[in-house]
Design a protein around this motif. Structure first.
Motif, PDB file in Angstrom:
ATOM      1  N   SER A 193      -4.812  29.768  18.020  1.00  0.00           N
ATOM      2  CA  SER A 193      -4.544  29.038  19.268  1.00  0.00           C
ATOM      3  C   SER A 193      -5.701  28.112  19.622  1.00  0.00           C
ATOM      4  O   SER A 193      -5.499  27.071  20.254  1.00  0.00           O
ATOM      5  CB  SER A 193      -4.243  30.003  20.418  1.00  0.00           C
ATOM      6  N   GLU A 194      -6.926  28.478  19.221  1.00  0.00           N
ATOM      7  CA  GLU A 194      -8.066  27.576  19.456  1.00  0.00           C
ATOM      8  C   GLU A 194      -7.922  26.303  18.630  1.00  0.00           C
ATOM      9  O   GLU A 194      -8.121  25.199  19.125  1.00  0.00           O
ATOM     10  CB  GLU A 194      -9.384  28.270  19.102  1.00  0.00           C
ATOM     11  N   VAL A 195      -7.562  26.459  17.356  1.00  0.00           N
ATOM     12  CA  VAL A 195      -7.403  25.300  16.474  1.00  0.00           C
ATOM     13  C   VAL A 195      -6.276  24.402  16.987  1.00  0.00           C
ATOM     14  O   VAL A 195      -6.367  23.175  16.916  1.00  0.00           O
ATOM     15  CB  VAL A 195      -7.135  25.747  15.018  1.00  0.00           C
ATOM     16  N   ALA A 196      -5.235  25.006  17.545  1.00  0.00           N
ATOM     17  CA  ALA A 196      -4.094  24.234  18.057  1.00  0.00           C
ATOM     18  C   ALA A 196      -4.480  23.321  19.222  1.00  0.00           C
ATOM     19  O   ALA A 196      -3.765  22.367  19.528  1.00  0.00           O
ATOM     20  CB  ALA A 196      -2.973  25.177  18.477  1.00  0.00           C
ATOM     21  N   LYS A 197      -5.628  23.593  19.873  1.00  0.00           N
ATOM     22  CA  LYS A 197      -6.086  22.706  20.954  1.00  0.00           C
ATOM     23  C   LYS A 197      -6.472  21.329  20.423  1.00  0.00           C
ATOM     24  O   LYS A 197      -6.455  20.346  21.158  1.00  0.00           O
ATOM     25  CB  LYS A 197      -7.289  23.325  21.680  1.00  0.00           C
ATOM     26  N   ALA A 198      -6.857  21.271  19.136  1.00  0.00           N
ATOM     27  CA  ALA A 198      -7.290  20.000  18.562  1.00  0.00           C
ATOM     28  C   ALA A 198      -6.360  19.500  17.463  1.00  0.00           C
ATOM     29  O   ALA A 198      -6.252  18.301  17.231  1.00  0.00           O
ATOM     30  CB  ALA A 198      -8.705  20.128  17.996  1.00  0.00           C
TER      31      ALA A 198
END
Length: 319
Positions: A16-21
């Motif tokens: 979900s962190e990677v999906a922010k970018a």
């Protein structure tokens, strides 16, 4: 909560962190996590502009590990990657200056654009997790993963990776051009001020650490594999060796890799045993790049993926 459970939750939060970018590349993120957990390397394939570099940078930020990027070019020398001995005028002695390979996550961009000599220098780092310069071996940091990109479009000036080096990559992940709705989201983010060079502004933060990766890698080693599942992995790989369309099937290293990726996938999904479905899920990513078509099959338009799928359909699944 055990260390293993905490590590799994932290690594699942990375997605979900990677999906922010990065929009819509969940399979690639999972592939890189499986590579890190299995201590293997990942080949990323995609046309320019599908966020391969951004994906690796964002993953490294979310994992709080060091990352470097090397643009592989026809004039790149082995020392440009591994490091070299430099004369120090102050001490009048030669000292080792580490190259970019001394990192946790190395992005080897367009690896098939560099000559075989430089590819071979990277191969020692991938296989032995060390670099030998001037007769001295120097260990690489832990964890260490090479995420290499190659362009699927054949251009002039490329040096195709030899089969032996392709076999060293644990798995290959294809980054597709995003579908229309995801592409609209990408452009909308840029329209609202998203700057791919400033991941902190996008809200990406470290949610896992190198310790979580180490705990996860140890936990993966404890994931159980029943004898019939081991036999299923072997039968799948043997089926590729007898496929009439293939000149090169999956080697025993391919079978070992499929077992490793299936175990990591099972652990990420909260199980302490491997199912045949885990093997099937990871078969294409782990085996397809290890297979070579016969020239006549290539002329007939047969694809490696289709041959592998035929083998998957033909091998009986243990119950």
């Amino acid at each position: 909560m055990t260390d293993h459970t905490r590590a799994r939750e932290a690594l699942q939060a990375v997605r979900s962190e990677v999906a922010k970018a990065v929009v819509g590349q969940d399979a690639a993120v999972t592939g890189l996590l499986i590579g890190l957990l299995s201590r293997g390397h990942v080949l990323l394939e995609g046309v320019p502009g599908v966020a391969k570099t951004l994906l690796v940078r964002t993953l490294a930020t979310a994992l709080s590990i060091d990352t470097r990027r090397v643009q592989f070019t026809p004039d790149l020398m082995p020392g440009d990657v591994t490091g070299s001995m430099i004369f120090d005028a102050r001490t009048t002695e030669f000292a080792f200056r580490p190259g970019p390979v001394f990192t946790n996550l190395l992005l080897a961009d367009e690896i098939n654009r560099t000559p075989p000599k430089t590819q071979a220098a990277l191969l020692e780092a991938m296989e032995e997790r060390q670099v030998t310069v001037d007769g001295t071996s120097r260990p690489l940091p832990e964890p260490f993963l090479v995420a290499a990109t190659q362009n699927p479009v054949e251009y002039e000036g490329t040096y195709p990776l030899p089969e032996a080096q392709l076999d060293r990559f644990l798995l290959k992940v294809v980054l597709p051009v995003p579908p229309r709705d995801q592409e609209i989201e990408v452009i909308s983010r840029h329209a609202h001020g998203f700057d791919p060079r400033d991941l902190a502004a996008a809200g990406v933060r470290a949610v896992a650490s190198g310790e979580d990766l180490l705990a996860g890698a140890l936990a993966v080693q404890t994931v159980g594999v029943a004898p019939e599942v081991v036999a299923y992995v072997v039968d799948l790989c043997r089926a590729t060796r007898t496929a009439p369309s293939l000149s090169l099937g999956a080697s025993p290293r391919g079978a070992t890799a499929l077992l490793a990726t299936a175990r990591a996938w099972a652990w990420l999904n909260g199980r302490d045993f491997v199912t045949p479905d885990d093997v099937k899920t990871l078969a294409h990513a782990t085996l397809a790049h290890r297979l070579s078509l016969r020239p006549e099959a290539e002329l007939e338009g047969v694809s490696v993926g289709a041959v592998l799928q035929t083998a998957l359909d033909a091998v009986p699944v243990p119950r």
